[in-house]
Write a protein that holds these residues in place. Structure first.
Motif, short mmCIF file in Angstrom:
data_model
loop_
_atom_site.label_atom_id
_atom_site.label_comp_id
_atom_site.label_asym_id
_atom_site.label_seq_id
_atom_site.Cartn_x
_atom_site.Cartn_y
_atom_site.Cartn_z
N ILE A 124 0.86 -1.20 0.00
CA ILE A 124 0.00 0.00 0.00
C ILE A 124 0.89 1.25 0.00
O ILE A 124 0.65 2.20 -0.74
CB ILE A 124 -0.96 -0.02 1.21
CG1 ILE A 124 -2.01 -1.12 1.02
CG2 ILE A 124 -1.65 1.34 1.40
CD1 ILE A 124 -2.80 -1.47 2.27
N ARG A 136 -4.59 5.81 1.27
CA ARG A 136 -3.58 4.92 1.86
C ARG A 136 -3.74 4.85 3.37
O ARG A 136 -3.65 3.77 3.97
CB ARG A 136 -2.16 5.40 1.48
CG ARG A 136 -1.72 4.86 0.12
CD ARG A 136 -0.33 5.29 -0.22
NE ARG A 136 -0.33 6.67 -0.68
CZ ARG A 136 0.51 7.62 -0.30
NH1 ARG A 136 1.47 7.34 0.57
NH2 ARG A 136 0.42 8.84 -0.76
N LEU A 139 -6.73 2.69 4.11
CA LEU A 139 -6.44 1.28 3.85
C LEU A 139 -5.55 0.68 4.94
O LEU A 139 -5.76 -0.45 5.39
CB LEU A 139 -5.74 1.11 2.49
CG LEU A 139 -6.62 1.32 1.25
CD1 LEU A 139 -5.76 1.46 0.00
CD2 LEU A 139 -7.60 0.16 1.09
N ALA A 230 -5.51 -2.60 -3.82
CA ALA A 230 -4.41 -1.63 -3.74
C ALA A 230 -3.07 -2.33 -3.92
O ALA A 230 -2.16 -1.82 -4.59
CB ALA A 230 -4.46 -0.90 -2.39
#
Ligand SMILES: Nc1ncnc2c1ncn2[C@@H]1O[C@H](COP(=O)(O)OP(=O)(O)O)[C@@H](O)[C@H]1O
Ligand SMILES: [Mg+2]
Length: 254
Positions: A124, A136, A139, A230
């Protein structure tokens, strides 16, 4: 490593060629592929074997000319991908076999394998030129909140990585992406792979059957989708960029 002159290519990809060398199979990587990746793949293969999984036996890791290569014993049979292509009407039966095998892999432990969360966090972070900082962060938070498991996860459990022998026994190849972690991530990867391969019906059946068999909700696996999408983007999957990005975008709406 010396390869026979009359070898035939099984698959040619942007960064490697896999050759049938009669009683062995050689995976020959482009000279640009870092040697650590090749050694890691071979190490994963041996760790999976040690954990008790049916995998192709490793014969040699070495160089052929300027290229690193992994040589394994050839497993005679057809991949689940070939079988599904030959008999699409039996897809659900083959997907059920795929799931049974996937869950049997998850039942094993490989304490020395790389940790899944570390790997995804790295990937990521590597996708910084593709997804925004806010995405990001979102995530990484989601990844951090995922249950910590130590299941042996293949990381690319797709029909082409399962070889079915004539006696019906199944051998799992291609351990480049293996980790120890949460099986839900493996399931999300298989689903994404089927979707990206234009097999929406198979993807939906697979997800439904996996969740039924595993006793988890589709939502649980969906939590992994944006994370693995991702990671795939970080791997540089250019052709599938828009679809993967749309999967990552999910985080903006939850
Ligand atoms: N030891 C083996 N025995 C038989 N076939 C193999 C073996 N290793 C790889 N293959 C075949 O080669 C294909 C590509 O190898 P794989 O390791 O999956 O490479 P990739 O990383 O490019 O997917 C597999 O889908 C399978 O058909
Ligand atoms: Mg493969």
């Amino acid at each position: 490593m010396k390869l026979p002159k009359d070898k035939t290519a099984i698959v040619t990809r942007h960064n490697k060629v896999v050759y049938d060398c009669d009683d062995t199979v050689a995976k020959v990587f482009n000279a640009t592929k870092p040697s650590s990746d090749i050694v890691n793949e071979a190490l994963n293969l041996t760790r999976a074997e040690q954990a008790g999984i049916d995998v192709p036996a490793l014969i040699e890791v070495g160089k052929t000319g300027n290229n690193w290569a992994i040589l394994t014993e050839k497993v005679e049979g057809k991949t689940l991908r070939q079988l599904m292509n030959e008999a699409p009407e039996k897809s659900e039966e083959y997907l059920t076999q795929l799931i049974e095998l996937e869950l049997s892999v998850h039942a094993h432990r490989a304490p020395l394998m790389n940790r899944q969360k570390d790997k995804y966090a790295r990937m990521i972070a590597d996708a910084s030129d593709i997804i925004t900082e806010a995405q990001r962060y979102e995530l990484l938070m989601r990844l951090d909140g995922m249950p910590n498991h130590t299941k042996l996860c293949h990381g690319d459990f797709v029909p082409s990585n399962v070889i079915v022998r004539e006696d019906g026994s199944m051998c799992v190849c291609d351990w480049a992406h293996a980790t120890q972690g949460n099986g839900g991530a493996d399931c999300a990867i298989t689903y994404l792979h089927l979707m990206l391969n234009g097999e929406e019906e198979n993807a939906q059946s697979y997800l439904r059957l996996y969740c039924e068999r595993q006793g988890c909700t589709v939502n649980y696996v969906q939590g992994w989708m944006s994370i693995v999408a991702a990671a795939e983007l970080a791997r540089g999957r250019v052709a599938e960029h828009d679809y993967l990005l749309s999967m990552v975008d999910v985080v903006d709406y939850v």
